[in-house]
Write an enzyme that holds these catalytic residues in place. Structure first.
Site, PDB file in Angstrom:
ATOM      1  N   LYS A 260       0.842  -1.204   0.000  1.00  0.00           N
ATOM      2  CA  LYS A 260       0.000   0.000   0.000  1.00  0.00           C
ATOM      3  C   LYS A 260       0.879   1.257   0.000  1.00  0.00           C
ATOM      4  O   LYS A 260       0.594   2.219  -0.705  1.00  0.00           O
ATOM      5  CB  LYS A 260      -0.931  -0.012   1.229  1.00  0.00           C
ATOM      6  CG  LYS A 260      -2.037  -1.065   1.121  1.00  0.00           C
ATOM      7  CD  LYS A 260      -2.809  -1.255   2.421  1.00  0.00           C
ATOM      8  CE  LYS A 260      -3.799  -2.402   2.298  1.00  0.00           C
ATOM      9  NZ  LYS A 260      -4.511  -2.707   3.555  1.00  0.00           N
TER      10      LYS A 260
ATOM     11  N   GLN B 291      -4.486  -1.819   9.935  1.00  0.00           N
ATOM     12  CA  GLN B 291      -4.410  -3.111   9.262  1.00  0.00           C
ATOM     13  C   GLN B 291      -4.993  -4.215  10.142  1.00  0.00           C
ATOM     14  O   GLN B 291      -4.682  -4.308  11.329  1.00  0.00           O
ATOM     15  CB  GLN B 291      -2.938  -3.416   8.895  1.00  0.00           C
ATOM     16  CG  GLN B 291      -2.729  -4.638   8.028  1.00  0.00           C
ATOM     17  CD  GLN B 291      -3.326  -4.538   6.632  1.00  0.00           C
ATOM     18  OE1 GLN B 291      -3.492  -3.457   6.089  1.00  0.00           O
ATOM     19  NE2 GLN B 291      -3.682  -5.666   6.056  1.00  0.00           N
TER      20      GLN B 291
ATOM     21  N   ASP C  25     -10.659   3.058   4.845  1.00  0.00           N
ATOM     22  CA  ASP C  25     -11.033   1.643   4.684  1.00  0.00           C
ATOM     23  C   ASP C  25     -12.548   1.447   4.747  1.00  0.00           C
ATOM     24  O   ASP C  25     -13.033   0.333   4.544  1.00  0.00           O
ATOM     25  CB  ASP C  25     -10.397   0.826   5.819  1.00  0.00           C
ATOM     26  CG  ASP C  25      -9.311  -0.092   5.314  1.00  0.00           C
ATOM     27  OD1 ASP C  25      -9.281  -0.378   4.104  1.00  0.00           O
ATOM     28  OD2 ASP C  25      -8.503  -0.535   6.143  1.00  0.00           O
TER      29      ASP C  25
HETATM   30  N1  GUN Z   1      -6.487  -7.036   6.170  1.00  0.00           N
HETATM   31  C1  GUN Z   1      -6.677  -7.702   5.010  1.00  0.00           C
HETATM   32  N2  GUN Z   1      -7.215  -6.899   4.073  1.00  0.00           N
HETATM   33  C2  GUN Z   1      -7.353  -5.687   4.647  1.00  0.00           C
HETATM   34  C3  GUN Z   1      -7.858  -4.430   4.178  1.00  0.00           C
HETATM   35  O1  GUN Z   1      -8.291  -4.252   3.039  1.00  0.00           O
HETATM   36  N3  GUN Z   1      -7.842  -3.411   5.096  1.00  0.00           N
HETATM   37  C4  GUN Z   1      -7.381  -3.588   6.372  1.00  0.00           C
HETATM   38  N4  GUN Z   1      -7.421  -2.545   7.189  1.00  0.00           N
HETATM   39  N5  GUN Z   1      -6.922  -4.736   6.818  1.00  0.00           N
HETATM   40  C5  GUN Z   1      -6.901  -5.777   5.965  1.00  0.00           C
END
Ligand code: GUN
Length: 277
Positions: free
Chosen positions: A50, A94, A117
Protein backbone atom coordinates in the site's frame (compact mmCIF):
# COMPACT_ATOMS: atom_id res chain seq x y z
CA UNK A 1 -16.60 -21.37 -23.50
CA UNK A 2 -13.34 -19.70 -22.55
CA UNK A 3 -13.80 -16.87 -20.08
CA UNK A 4 -12.66 -13.29 -20.72
CA UNK A 5 -10.15 -12.14 -18.10
CA UNK A 6 -11.27 -9.38 -15.73
CA UNK A 7 -7.88 -7.71 -15.71
CA UNK A 8 -7.69 -5.90 -12.35
CA UNK A 9 -4.06 -4.97 -12.87
CA UNK A 10 -4.84 -3.09 -16.10
CA UNK A 11 -7.93 -1.34 -14.70
CA UNK A 12 -6.09 -0.38 -11.49
CA UNK A 13 -3.23 1.13 -13.48
CA UNK A 14 -5.73 3.17 -15.49
CA UNK A 15 -7.41 4.43 -12.27
CA UNK A 16 -4.04 5.26 -10.71
CA UNK A 17 -2.98 7.33 -13.74
CA UNK A 18 -6.19 9.38 -13.48
CA UNK A 19 -5.69 9.81 -9.74
CA UNK A 20 -2.06 10.90 -10.12
CA UNK A 21 -3.19 13.82 -12.30
CA UNK A 22 -5.80 14.90 -9.71
CA UNK A 23 -3.25 14.71 -6.87
CA UNK A 24 -0.74 16.77 -8.86
CA UNK A 25 -3.31 19.59 -8.87
CA UNK A 26 -3.69 19.56 -5.05
CA UNK A 27 -1.84 22.16 -2.99
CA UNK A 28 -1.74 19.95 0.10
CA UNK A 29 -0.90 16.31 -0.68
CA UNK A 30 -2.91 13.56 1.06
CA UNK A 31 -1.09 11.81 3.90
CA UNK A 32 -2.05 8.23 4.77
CA UNK A 33 -0.94 6.63 8.04
CA UNK A 34 -1.07 2.83 8.20
CA UNK A 35 -1.25 1.44 11.74
CA UNK A 36 0.32 -1.99 11.96
CA UNK A 37 0.05 -3.87 15.25
CA UNK A 38 2.53 -6.75 15.59
CA UNK A 39 4.76 -8.18 12.86
CA UNK A 40 2.57 -10.65 10.97
CA UNK A 41 4.44 -11.18 7.65
CA UNK A 42 1.31 -11.05 5.45
CA UNK A 43 0.02 -7.85 7.11
CA UNK A 44 3.50 -6.31 6.79
CA UNK A 45 3.56 -7.24 3.09
CA UNK A 46 0.08 -5.70 2.56
CA UNK A 47 1.07 -2.45 4.30
CA UNK A 48 4.35 -2.18 2.36
CA UNK A 49 2.48 -2.75 -0.93
CA UNK A 50 0.00 0.00 0.00
CA UNK A 51 2.86 2.40 0.85
CA UNK A 52 4.57 1.74 -2.51
CA UNK A 53 1.30 2.39 -4.36
CA UNK A 54 0.86 5.69 -2.46
CA UNK A 55 4.29 6.86 -3.64
CA UNK A 56 3.41 6.11 -7.28
CA UNK A 57 0.40 8.48 -7.27
CA UNK A 58 1.96 11.18 -5.06
CA UNK A 59 0.34 10.36 -1.72
CA UNK A 60 2.58 10.75 1.34
CA UNK A 61 2.42 7.69 3.55
CA UNK A 62 3.87 6.59 6.84
CA UNK A 63 3.68 3.46 8.92
CA UNK A 64 2.99 3.37 12.64
CA UNK A 65 4.41 0.03 13.74
CA UNK A 66 3.24 -0.94 17.22
CA UNK A 67 4.09 -3.98 19.38
CA UNK A 68 1.63 -6.91 19.45
CA UNK A 69 1.47 -6.48 23.23
CA UNK A 70 0.04 -2.94 23.05
CA UNK A 71 -3.07 -2.41 25.20
CA UNK A 72 -6.43 -1.42 23.73
CA UNK A 73 -6.22 1.91 25.60
CA UNK A 74 -2.78 2.69 24.17
CA UNK A 75 -3.96 1.85 20.64
CA UNK A 76 -7.02 4.10 21.04
CA UNK A 77 -4.70 6.87 22.24
CA UNK A 78 -2.55 6.48 19.09
CA UNK A 79 -5.65 6.69 16.87
CA UNK A 80 -6.99 9.74 18.73
CA UNK A 81 -3.67 11.50 18.17
CA UNK A 82 -3.86 10.71 14.43
CA UNK A 83 -7.50 11.92 14.35
CA UNK A 84 -6.50 15.34 15.65
CA UNK A 85 -3.27 15.65 13.65
CA UNK A 86 -4.12 18.03 10.78
CA UNK A 87 -1.18 16.72 8.71
CA UNK A 88 -2.81 13.25 8.59
CA UNK A 89 -5.70 12.97 6.09
CA UNK A 90 -6.24 9.19 6.09
CA UNK A 91 -5.95 6.42 8.69
CA UNK A 92 -5.81 2.70 8.00
CA UNK A 93 -5.65 0.12 10.80
CA UNK A 94 -4.41 -3.11 9.26
CA UNK A 95 -6.46 -6.16 10.27
CA UNK A 96 -6.43 -8.63 11.91
CA UNK A 97 -5.58 -7.20 15.33
CA UNK A 98 -4.18 -9.33 18.19
CA UNK A 99 -6.92 -11.29 20.02
CA UNK A 100 -6.74 -9.21 23.23
CA UNK A 101 -7.88 -6.13 21.29
CA UNK A 102 -11.54 -5.59 20.37
CA UNK A 103 -11.64 -4.84 16.63
CA UNK A 104 -14.96 -2.96 16.74
CA UNK A 105 -13.76 -0.71 19.58
CA UNK A 106 -10.66 0.21 17.59
CA UNK A 107 -12.42 0.78 14.26
CA UNK A 108 -15.01 2.93 16.07
CA UNK A 109 -12.20 5.18 17.35
CA UNK A 110 -11.18 6.29 13.83
CA UNK A 111 -12.49 9.67 12.67
CA UNK A 112 -14.99 8.71 9.90
CA UNK A 113 -13.65 11.54 7.70
CA UNK A 114 -10.23 9.86 7.76
CA UNK A 115 -11.60 6.28 7.46
CA UNK A 116 -10.10 5.32 4.10
CA UNK A 117 -11.03 1.64 4.68
CA UNK A 118 -14.74 2.43 5.15
CA UNK A 119 -15.00 0.32 8.29
CA UNK A 120 -16.17 2.78 10.94
CA UNK A 121 -19.80 2.45 12.12
CA UNK A 122 -20.52 5.82 10.45
CA UNK A 123 -19.23 4.78 7.02
CA UNK A 124 -20.80 1.30 7.11
CA UNK A 125 -24.08 2.82 8.35
CA UNK A 126 -23.98 5.46 5.60
CA UNK A 127 -23.54 2.66 3.06
CA UNK A 128 -26.46 0.71 4.58
CA UNK A 129 -28.60 3.84 4.11
CA UNK A 130 -27.77 3.78 0.40
CA UNK A 131 -25.15 6.54 0.28
CA UNK A 132 -21.51 6.02 -0.67
CA UNK A 133 -18.80 8.09 1.02
CA UNK A 134 -15.72 6.08 1.96
CA UNK A 135 -16.52 2.47 1.07
CA UNK A 136 -14.55 -0.72 1.83
CA UNK A 137 -11.73 -0.91 -0.73
CA UNK A 138 -12.17 -4.56 -1.73
CA UNK A 139 -15.96 -4.30 -2.09
CA UNK A 140 -15.76 -1.11 -4.16
CA UNK A 141 -12.83 -2.53 -6.11
CA UNK A 142 -14.92 -5.52 -7.19
CA UNK A 143 -17.86 -3.31 -8.22
CA UNK A 144 -15.54 -0.96 -10.14
CA UNK A 145 -14.02 -3.92 -11.99
CA UNK A 146 -17.47 -5.31 -12.93
CA UNK A 147 -18.54 -1.83 -14.10
CA UNK A 148 -15.39 -1.39 -16.19
CA UNK A 149 -16.29 -4.55 -18.13
CA UNK A 150 -19.94 -3.38 -18.35
CA UNK A 151 -21.27 -6.46 -16.56
CA UNK A 152 -24.97 -5.86 -15.82
CA UNK A 153 -26.01 -6.11 -12.15
CA UNK A 154 -29.68 -5.13 -12.05
CA UNK A 155 -31.87 -8.20 -11.51
CA UNK A 156 -28.87 -10.55 -11.54
CA UNK A 157 -28.39 -13.14 -8.83
CA UNK A 158 -25.04 -12.52 -7.11
CA UNK A 159 -23.80 -15.17 -4.69
CA UNK A 160 -21.04 -14.02 -2.32
CA UNK A 161 -19.15 -16.54 -0.20
CA UNK A 162 -17.84 -14.29 2.60
CA UNK A 163 -19.70 -12.34 5.29
CA UNK A 164 -16.88 -10.19 6.74
CA UNK A 165 -16.99 -6.42 7.22
CA UNK A 166 -14.15 -6.12 4.69
CA UNK A 167 -15.87 -7.99 1.84
CA UNK A 168 -19.28 -9.67 2.13
CA UNK A 169 -21.22 -7.12 4.18
CA UNK A 170 -20.24 -3.92 2.29
CA UNK A 171 -20.34 -5.72 -1.07
CA UNK A 172 -23.88 -7.00 -0.48
CA UNK A 173 -24.99 -3.43 0.34
CA UNK A 174 -23.33 -2.00 -2.78
CA UNK A 175 -24.95 -4.68 -4.96
CA UNK A 176 -28.40 -4.20 -3.39
CA UNK A 177 -28.07 -0.50 -4.19
CA UNK A 178 -27.63 -1.58 -7.83
CA UNK A 179 -30.77 -3.76 -7.68
CA UNK A 180 -28.99 -7.10 -7.79
CA UNK A 181 -30.46 -10.08 -5.91
CA UNK A 182 -27.81 -10.99 -3.35
CA UNK A 183 -27.22 -14.24 -1.47
CA UNK A 184 -24.49 -14.10 1.17
CA UNK A 185 -22.96 -17.46 2.13
CA UNK A 186 -20.37 -18.43 4.75
CA UNK A 187 -18.86 -21.38 6.56
CA UNK A 188 -22.23 -22.42 8.07
CA UNK A 189 -24.21 -22.25 4.83
CA UNK A 190 -25.89 -25.54 3.96
CA UNK A 191 -26.09 -26.92 0.42
CA UNK A 192 -23.59 -24.33 -0.83
CA UNK A 193 -23.38 -25.88 -4.30
CA UNK A 194 -27.17 -25.56 -4.82
CA UNK A 195 -26.77 -21.81 -4.26
CA UNK A 196 -23.57 -21.25 -6.26
CA UNK A 197 -25.10 -23.04 -9.25
CA UNK A 198 -27.83 -20.36 -9.32
CA UNK A 199 -25.32 -17.50 -9.44
CA UNK A 200 -25.12 -15.21 -12.47
CA UNK A 201 -22.16 -13.68 -10.65
CA UNK A 202 -20.21 -15.77 -8.13
CA UNK A 203 -17.83 -14.01 -5.73
CA UNK A 204 -15.65 -16.17 -3.50
CA UNK A 205 -13.54 -14.96 -0.57
CA UNK A 206 -12.84 -18.12 1.40
CA UNK A 207 -9.06 -18.53 1.40
CA UNK A 208 -8.93 -22.19 0.32
CA UNK A 209 -7.13 -23.12 -2.90
CA UNK A 210 -9.31 -24.86 -5.55
CA UNK A 211 -12.41 -24.45 -3.34
CA UNK A 212 -14.57 -23.43 -6.32
CA UNK A 213 -14.77 -26.26 -8.84
CA UNK A 214 -16.42 -26.13 -12.27
CA UNK A 215 -19.23 -28.35 -10.89
CA UNK A 216 -20.25 -25.42 -8.60
CA UNK A 217 -20.48 -22.84 -11.41
CA UNK A 218 -23.37 -22.18 -13.82
CA UNK A 219 -22.32 -22.11 -17.49
CA UNK A 220 -21.63 -18.51 -18.57
CA UNK A 221 -21.42 -17.14 -15.01
CA UNK A 222 -19.09 -14.29 -14.04
CA UNK A 223 -16.59 -15.52 -11.43
CA UNK A 224 -14.73 -13.15 -9.08
CA UNK A 225 -11.98 -14.65 -6.93
CA UNK A 226 -11.22 -12.73 -3.72
CA UNK A 227 -9.36 -15.61 -2.05
CA UNK A 228 -5.67 -15.39 -1.27
CA UNK A 229 -3.63 -18.39 -0.15
CA UNK A 230 0.12 -18.80 0.02
CA UNK A 231 1.17 -22.15 -1.49
CA UNK A 232 4.38 -23.75 -2.75
CA UNK A 233 3.32 -22.55 -6.23
CA UNK A 234 2.96 -18.96 -4.98
CA UNK A 235 -0.18 -16.90 -4.27
CA UNK A 236 -3.39 -18.59 -5.46
CA UNK A 237 -7.09 -17.82 -5.18
CA UNK A 238 -10.18 -19.89 -4.26
CA UNK A 239 -11.07 -20.83 -7.81
CA UNK A 240 -9.80 -23.82 -9.78
CA UNK A 241 -8.90 -21.43 -12.59
CA UNK A 242 -8.23 -23.99 -15.33
CA UNK A 243 -11.54 -25.83 -15.14
CA UNK A 244 -13.72 -22.85 -14.14
CA UNK A 245 -12.39 -20.56 -16.91
CA UNK A 246 -13.61 -23.15 -19.43
CA UNK A 247 -17.18 -22.71 -18.14
CA UNK A 248 -17.44 -19.05 -17.04
CA UNK A 249 -17.98 -16.01 -19.29
CA UNK A 250 -15.70 -13.70 -17.26
CA UNK A 251 -13.16 -14.53 -14.55
CA UNK A 252 -10.61 -12.70 -12.37
CA UNK A 253 -7.06 -14.08 -12.16
CA UNK A 254 -5.13 -14.37 -8.89
CA UNK A 255 -2.83 -12.49 -8.69
CA UNK A 256 -3.78 -9.54 -10.90
CA UNK A 257 -7.54 -9.48 -10.30
CA UNK A 258 -9.19 -8.09 -7.17
CA UNK A 259 -5.89 -7.35 -5.30
CA UNK A 260 -4.75 -4.41 -7.46
CA UNK A 261 -8.32 -3.04 -7.48
CA UNK A 262 -8.35 -2.98 -3.65
CA UNK A 263 -5.18 -0.90 -3.67
CA UNK A 264 -6.48 1.46 -6.38
CA UNK A 265 -9.66 2.15 -4.36
CA UNK A 266 -7.60 2.71 -1.20
CA UNK A 267 -5.69 5.42 -3.09
CA UNK A 268 -8.96 6.89 -4.39
CA UNK A 269 -10.45 6.89 -0.87
CA UNK A 270 -7.29 8.55 0.50
CA UNK A 271 -7.60 11.28 -2.13
CA UNK A 272 -11.34 11.62 -1.39
CA UNK A 273 -10.76 11.82 2.40
CA UNK A 274 -8.15 14.56 1.94
CA UNK A 275 -10.76 16.70 0.18
CA UNK A 276 -13.03 16.50 3.28
CA UNK A 277 -10.42 18.19 5.45
N1 GUN B 1 -6.49 -7.04 6.17
C1 GUN B 1 -6.68 -7.70 5.01
N2 GUN B 1 -7.21 -6.90 4.07
C2 GUN B 1 -7.35 -5.69 4.65
C3 GUN B 1 -7.86 -4.43 4.18
O1 GUN B 1 -8.29 -4.25 3.04
N3 GUN B 1 -7.84 -3.41 5.10
C4 GUN B 1 -7.38 -3.59 6.37
N4 GUN B 1 -7.42 -2.55 7.19
N5 GUN B 1 -6.92 -4.74 6.82
C5 GUN B 1 -6.90 -5.78 5.96
Amino acid sequence: MTATLLDGKKVAQHLQQELKKKIQRLKKKPHLVAVLVGDDPLSTLYVNTKEKACAIVGITSSKKQLPATISEQELIKTITTLNTDASVTGILVQLPLPSHINQTTILSAIDPKKDVDGMTPFQLGTLALGKEELVSCTAKGILTLLDFYKIPLQGKHVVIINHSILIGKPLSLLLLQRNATVTVCHAYTQNLETLTLQADILISGVGKPAFIKASMVKKGAVVVDVGISKTAKGIVGDVDFKEVSAKASFITPVPGGVGPMTIAILLQNTYEASTYQ
